[in-house]
Scaffold this active site. Structure first.
Site, PDB file in Angstrom:
ATOM      1  CG  HIS A 163      45.810  54.782  43.447  1.00 24.20           C
ATOM      2  ND1 HIS A 163      45.873  55.940  44.129  1.00 24.20           N
ATOM      3  CD2 HIS A 163      45.517  54.548  42.268  1.00 24.20           C
ATOM      4  CE1 HIS A 163      44.321  56.173  42.850  1.00 24.20           C
ATOM      5  NE2 HIS A 163      44.243  55.341  41.679  1.00 24.20           N
ATOM      6  CG  ASP A 197      44.898  58.240  37.079  1.00 22.15           C
ATOM      7  OD1 ASP A 197      45.526  56.903  36.005  1.00 22.15           O
ATOM      8  OD2 ASP A 197      44.563  58.013  37.830  1.00 22.15           O
ATOM      9  CG  HIS A 199      41.387  57.760  40.425  1.00 24.69           C
ATOM     10  ND1 HIS A 199      41.109  56.869  39.063  1.00 24.69           N
ATOM     11  CD2 HIS A 199      39.859  57.255  41.025  1.00 24.69           C
ATOM     12  CE1 HIS A 199      40.504  56.350  38.435  1.00 24.69           C
ATOM     13  NE2 HIS A 199      39.358  56.391  39.322  1.00 24.69           N
ATOM     14  CG  ASP A 284      41.903  57.695  34.723  1.00 23.49           C
ATOM     15  OD1 ASP A 284      42.761  58.109  34.366  1.00 23.49           O
ATOM     16  OD2 ASP A 284      41.616  56.820  35.520  1.00 23.49           O
TER      17      ASP A 284
HETATM   18  C1  OKP Z   1      43.219  53.131  39.585  1.00 17.55           C
HETATM   19  B1  OKP Z   1      44.055  55.299  38.879  1.00 17.55           B
HETATM   20  C2  OKP Z   1      34.827  51.850  43.703  1.00 17.55           C
HETATM   21  C3  OKP Z   1      36.190  51.328  43.216  1.00 17.55           C
HETATM   22  C4  OKP Z   1      37.505  51.499  42.802  1.00 17.55           C
HETATM   23  C5  OKP Z   1      39.733  50.766  42.259  1.00 17.55           C
HETATM   24  C6  OKP Z   1      40.115  52.593  40.959  1.00 17.55           C
HETATM   25  C7  OKP Z   1      41.558  52.608  40.624  1.00 17.55           C
HETATM   26  C8  OKP Z   1      42.268  53.461  39.809  1.00 17.55           C
HETATM   27  N1  OKP Z   1      33.717  52.027  43.066  1.00 17.55           N
HETATM   28  N2  OKP Z   1      38.391  50.869  42.662  1.00 17.55           N
HETATM   29  O1  OKP Z   1      44.337  55.526  39.094  1.00 17.55           O
HETATM   30  O2  OKP Z   1      43.317  54.804  37.882  1.00 17.55           O
HETATM   31 ZN    ZN Z   2      43.036  56.907  38.425  1.00 14.07          ZN
END
Ligand code: OKP
Ligand code: ZN
Length: 340
Positions: A163, A197, A199, A284
């Site tokens: 990110h 990932d 996300h 994840d």
């Molecule tokens: C990081 B990675 C939303 C809260 C979001 C951040 C998530 C980061 C993910 N309710 N928190 O890509 O695994």
């Molecule tokens: Zn993630």
């Protein structure tokens, strides 16, 4: 049990323990910070017990100019300086509008807010050092690929990186480990980055948006509903169309649909014919991940590892997310057994 022909080098360090925020802000309140040191510990312990890997501890802090090939020097200095001066974890809370925030000099609140896109990457006393060491693992892995030390290398990075963009941080990420490795490999040939990932890897996409020698491909939850929301849509195809491929999938995606997306991604990478492959490896997408919705089983990660390795490319695996802390060792073992 048969002994595998070759073990996968797994690069790790223990410095990451010193970066351990305890809380994040989510849905109007504070919740436990999902990105915990135990994640990396569990993966390393399980992999070492599996006999699939050869552990290599790396304690060399990465040179700043290598980090600055990917990140704005002022952002790197800001992270280093704030990290060194804080007592407790410092959370950005003022983001403002960047084009109006031009006179920042002294306040940590303003300076960190300028470089942050959310509140989930707080800076503690050792956060910068830990992020720098995490990047060092990925960079060393890239060097090992270039030197032909191995066909597959695993950098057990923590904190994660995908990110973090050229001049922004967020989502538990500070320095983009995969991008730093890819930027190095790029000097020797074409590089594909496959981000699996859950996300979208908005930081990596940002860094290589205009780079036709680096093909970024990401399979992730639809950003219209899921973090990081602002990027990851299918119509984001790169400054030079065809150099960026996003495959967003609906909430609750199960293996058959995921496998289709993976085959599409792998076919596109095969067509691009890179000299190196970097995998942003998140666990994840697992069915029991506490912050995600996909429905992959532990066995599916083995199938995934096998499919990626079947491309036959020199591949660097870089750890990103995955928050079902107790299951991570098992997921990594399945994955790397598939790779081998
Ligand atoms: C990081 B990675 C939303 C809260 C979001 C951040 C998530 C980061 C993910 N309710 N928190 O890509 O695994
Ligand atoms: Zn993630």
């Amino acid at each position: 049990m048969t002994t595998p022909a070759a073990k996968i080098p797994v690069l790790y360090n223990t410095m990451h323990h010193l970066h351990a925020p305890t809380k994040e802000y989510a849905n109007g309140g504070l919740v436990d910070y999902p990105e915990q040191p135990e994640r990396a510990n569990n993966i390393l312990t399980a992999l070492q017990a599996s006999g699939l890997v050869k552990g290599i501890e790396v304690n060399h802090p990465l040179a700043l100019d290598i980090i600055q090939a990917v990140h704005s020097p002022d952002m790197v200095a800001t992270l280093a300086n704030i990290s060194a001066e804080v007592e407790d974890y410092f959370y950005p809370a003022v983001f403002g509008v960047r084009s109006t925030m031009k006179k920042l000099k002294h306040s940590s609140a303003g300076r960190l807010g300028y470089y942050s896109f959310d509140v989930s990457a707080p800076l503690g006393k050792h956060s910068f050092e830990a992020a720098r060491m995490s990047a060092s693992l990925a960079f060393r892995g890239a060097q090992m690929l270039y030197n032909d030390d191995a066909q597959a290398v695993y950098a057990l990075c923590r904190p994660p990186g995908h990110h973090a963009g050229r001049d922004f941080i967020g989502g538990y990420c500070y320095l983009n480990n995969a991008a730093i490795a890819a930027a190095y490999l790029r000097t020797f040939g074409k590089v594909a980055i496959l981000d699996i990932d859950y996300h979208h890897g908005n930081g990596t996409q940002h860094i290589f948006w205009e780079d036709e020698k680096v093909f970024f491909v990401s399979i992730h939850a639809d950003p219209d509903l899921e973090y990081p929301h602002c990027n990851g849509y299918a119509d984001e195809v790169g400054a030079i169309p065809g150099t960026n491929l996003n495959i967003p999938l609906p909430f609750g995606t199960e293996w058959p649909r995921y496998q289709q997306a993976l085959e599409e991604a792998l076919a596109a990478i095969h067509h691009f014919a890179p000299d190196y492959l970097v995998i942003s490896l998140g666990f994840d997408t697992y069915a029991h991940d506490p912050i995600a919705t996909f429905k992959l089983s532990a066995e599916d990660f083995g199938t995934m590892g096998r499919a990626i390795a079947a491309l036959g490319l020199a591949t660097l695996y870089v750890q990103e997310g995955g928050y079902a802390v107790k299951a991570l060792g098992q997921l990594a073992t399945h994955f790397f057994r598939g790779v081998l």
